[in-house]
Design an enzyme around this catalytic site. Structure first.
Site, mmCIF file in Angstrom:
data_model
loop_
_atom_site.group_PDB
_atom_site.id
_atom_site.type_symbol
_atom_site.label_atom_id
_atom_site.label_comp_id
_atom_site.label_asym_id
_atom_site.label_seq_id
_atom_site.Cartn_x
_atom_site.Cartn_y
_atom_site.Cartn_z
ATOM 1 N N ARG A 185 -6.338 13.583 37.539
ATOM 2 C CA ARG A 185 -5.256 12.825 36.908
ATOM 3 C C ARG A 185 -4.666 13.687 35.799
ATOM 4 N NH1 ARG A 185 -6.174 10.020 32.394
ATOM 5 N NH2 ARG A 185 -8.305 9.400 32.916
ATOM 6 N N HIS A 203 -4.556 7.791 31.678
ATOM 7 C CA HIS A 203 -5.020 6.724 32.568
ATOM 8 C C HIS A 203 -3.909 5.689 32.743
ATOM 9 C CE1 HIS A 203 -7.677 3.815 34.454
ATOM 10 N NE2 HIS A 203 -7.288 2.926 33.566
ATOM 11 N N TYR A 255 -10.451 12.651 24.833
ATOM 12 C CA TYR A 255 -11.679 12.827 25.597
ATOM 13 C C TYR A 255 -11.670 14.005 26.585
ATOM 14 C CZ TYR A 255 -8.868 10.032 28.893
ATOM 15 O OH TYR A 255 -7.858 9.552 29.700
#
Length: 361
Positions: A258, A262, A271
């Site tokens: 990705r 998100h 992160y």
């Protein structure tokens, strides 16, 4: 059989196109006509253009929370392309490429993310369930369709999607178990994009691969390069053909990434490292496939530029149409859950209608 050649327990991954768009093994290349190859690429390109524009619309405050697809186009398009019109698509919420290839109008894609329930009211000839946000819950629905298919003696196949994080949900195990026991014509596609929101793949399971989870249920499992559309197509074709012959379910793990957040409410820089993102950008599925088509002599940079500009105009015009569609009727929020509204939905509708009317007064 590809599934016999690539053992997920040994971390053997099916890969046909390298990152430069060159064929690794000619014996693995699936039979696809030039016209179909172009169709696959155009759908991937439209998905990319739509995704880029949708992210901008949301940032401009013109659309609700959105789940980007950039980087996962080959997994989405390659897995649904070998299916037939009579087959079912059971999505999660990040399968735009599959939706578009299946025949969902772009206008309805935008309506959904715009917050209009008409976005889930697909054309009668598009056999797709509505978007499912509760993680992995859609997989049991897919198995249910497969059970019904068997009971009715039909030869439809259901292709269902879940993310890597969804494999940690109980519904994932329940669905695979029921599919195996009842030998349903279900193809499970894991879009392993390396992160379930902020939780990395390595924190999901001790298993070396996600595809090997098929072993526990005595069904075939295969891991493929999810950024290689030829590999995804080949594995999916084999799985769909197996299901249609009555040989039961298959689990496919498509290893992809990705590139964006998100959702638009997420900040991925918290992160993951930018270096990791850049490494995966070098594996971009569109760039890889475009190089292959150009080397094959059926595409060009000039055609690509023209097609991109055409899609940009189409996407912008479609979204403007959605923006000018006006407000939806209150009843539309309730009426698409079932064929007919259930008593509790009618009660909720009447209560909310009264609440809205009081607010207006």
């Amino acid at each position: 059989m590809l599934i016999d050649k690539f053992d997920p327990l040994k971390e053997e991954m099916l890969k046909i196109l390298d990152e430069n768009g060159d064929i690794i093994d000619e014996n693995l290349v699936p039979e696809i006509t030039d016209d179909k190859l172009i169709e696959l690429y155009k759908t991937m390109l439209l998905t990319r253009v739509t995704d880029i524009r949708a992210l901008k619309y949301q940032r401009q405050g013109r659309m609700l929370t959105y789940a980007p697809n950039q980087g996962q186009e080959a997994t989405q398009v390659g897995s649904i392309a070998p299916s037939e019109k009579k087959d079912w698509l059971v999505p999660a919420f990040r399968e735009m490429g599959a939706w578009l290839y299946k025949g969902v109008p772009l206008e309805q894609v935008f309506l959904y993310w715009y917050g209009n329930e008409e976005g889930s009211n697909y054309p009668e000839d598009v056999k797709m369930l509505p978007v499912s946000v509760p993680i992995a819950s859609q997989l049991n629905h897919a198995v249910g369709i497969g059970m019904a298919t068997n009971i009715k003696g039909e030869d439809e196949v259901t292709v269902a999607y879940v993310g890597d994080g969804g494999t940690s949900q109980g519904e994932f195990s329940e669905a695979l178990n029921f599919a195996a026991v009842f030998n349903t014509p279900t193809v499970f596609v894991i879009s392993n994009n390396q992160f379930a929101i902020s939780v990395p793949r390595k924190s999901q399971t001790k298993a070396k691969t996600l595809a090997q989870k098929a072993v526990a249920y005595e069904i075939p499992g295969i891991q493929v390069d999810g950024n290689d559309i030829l590999a995804v197509y080949a594995a999916s074709k084999e799985a769909i053909d197996r299901a249609r012959r009555g040989e039961g379910p298959t689990l496919i793990e498509a290893v992809t990434y990705r590139l964006g957040p998100h959702t638009t409410s997420d900040d991925p820089t918290i992160y993951r490292e930018d270096k990791e993102v850049e490494e995966w950008k070098a594996k971009d599925p569109l760039v890889r496939f475009k190089k292959y088509l150009i080397n094959k002599g059926i595409w060009s940079e000039e055609k690509d530029k023209e097609q991109y500009e055409e899609y940009e105009e189409y996407v912008n015009n479609t979204f403007k149409k959605v923006e000018n569609s006006g407000e939806i009727d209150l009843e539309d929020i309730f009426k698409y859950q079932y064929e007919e509204m259930t008593p509790n939905l009618i009660e909720q509708y009447e209560d909310h209608k009264t609440f809205v009317e009081r607010g207006v007064k």
